[in-house]
Design a protein around this motif. Sequence first.
Motif, mmCIF file in Angstrom:
data_model
loop_
_atom_site.group_PDB
_atom_site.id
_atom_site.type_symbol
_atom_site.label_atom_id
_atom_site.label_comp_id
_atom_site.label_asym_id
_atom_site.label_seq_id
_atom_site.Cartn_x
_atom_site.Cartn_y
_atom_site.Cartn_z
ATOM 1 N N LEU A 75 0.827 -1.202 0.000
ATOM 2 C CA LEU A 75 0.000 0.000 0.000
ATOM 3 C C LEU A 75 0.865 1.258 0.000
ATOM 4 N N VAL A 198 -5.901 3.317 -7.357
ATOM 5 C CA VAL A 198 -6.974 2.550 -6.728
ATOM 6 C C VAL A 198 -6.957 2.765 -5.216
ATOM 7 N N ALA A 215 -3.807 -5.567 -2.063
ATOM 8 C CA ALA A 215 -3.057 -4.540 -2.784
ATOM 9 C C ALA A 215 -2.073 -5.163 -3.773
ATOM 10 N N VAL A 218 -3.976 -6.319 -6.795
ATOM 11 C CA VAL A 218 -4.381 -5.169 -7.606
ATOM 12 C C VAL A 218 -3.180 -4.594 -8.364
ATOM 13 N N GLN A 219 -2.025 -4.590 -7.732
ATOM 14 C CA GLN A 219 -0.821 -4.145 -8.426
ATOM 15 C C GLN A 219 -0.495 -5.042 -9.617
ATOM 16 N N ALA A 223 -2.391 -1.732 -11.549
ATOM 17 C CA ALA A 223 -2.634 -0.474 -10.846
ATOM 18 C C ALA A 223 -1.328 0.287 -10.628
ATOM 19 N N VAL A 226 -1.809 2.020 -5.133
ATOM 20 C CA VAL A 226 -2.867 1.399 -4.335
ATOM 21 C C VAL A 226 -2.796 1.939 -2.909
#
Length: 237
Positions: A75, A198, A215, A218-219, A223, A226
């Motif tokens: 994050l 995000v 996270a 999502v990476q 992204a 994050v």
Amino acid sequence: MSNLAAMLMNNCINYVQSRVAQPCLLCGSRSHAGLLCPACAAGLPRLPAACCPSCALPTPGGAVCGACLRHPPALTRVRAVYRYAFPVDGLIQRLKYAGQEVIAAHLARAMAAAVAMPAWPDLILPMPLHPRRLRERGFNQAALLAGHLAGLLDVELAPTACRRVRDTPPQVDLPVDQRHRNIRGAFECVADLSGRRVVLVDDVMTTGASLDELARVVQRAGAAEVSAWVVARTVKD
């Protein structure tokens, strides 16, 4: 005035008063300020402004804490509004386990007023629940919070971009050193998030293991950044 007219007038007055004032959810006094009366709202255990930007734990001057320096999380930043303590813990439990969904709107407004980002996010994504738990509970409290936040802040909501594919034991039941192992591989992302900023939304952050794992997923979906917004952060006294 006839009895009927008087009764109708009283009903109208009672209706208006019920719309304007309601019992405070915490102390029961009549509140004209929403879900909580001003005194109870002011007494909620807010986190100090000086917190580690990577995990939201209080630090001198808001510096990055030692744990995040030793093991940088996925994050970019975390923003929490309250300490997970009385009476915020009770509000969150009533939302999650008693189905008092109106609490989500109140907490989301507090989150919206507290967040600050160097660059505004492109997307808000709630912490997903496994389908079995979603069936049991009937709703995802993180999705409720994220939905309200998206509307308040005019940011795109992506409620189905990620899903939980492993029904892991609850993190709260596990020792701290086992939580990262427990949550590994629990999520997958089914959306292309290339270049998007995000924000992940959840109700409580304890160790941050679940948010950090999400996270990373999502990476891997592309992204560019994050972050996480949560209602409350567990802080050891």
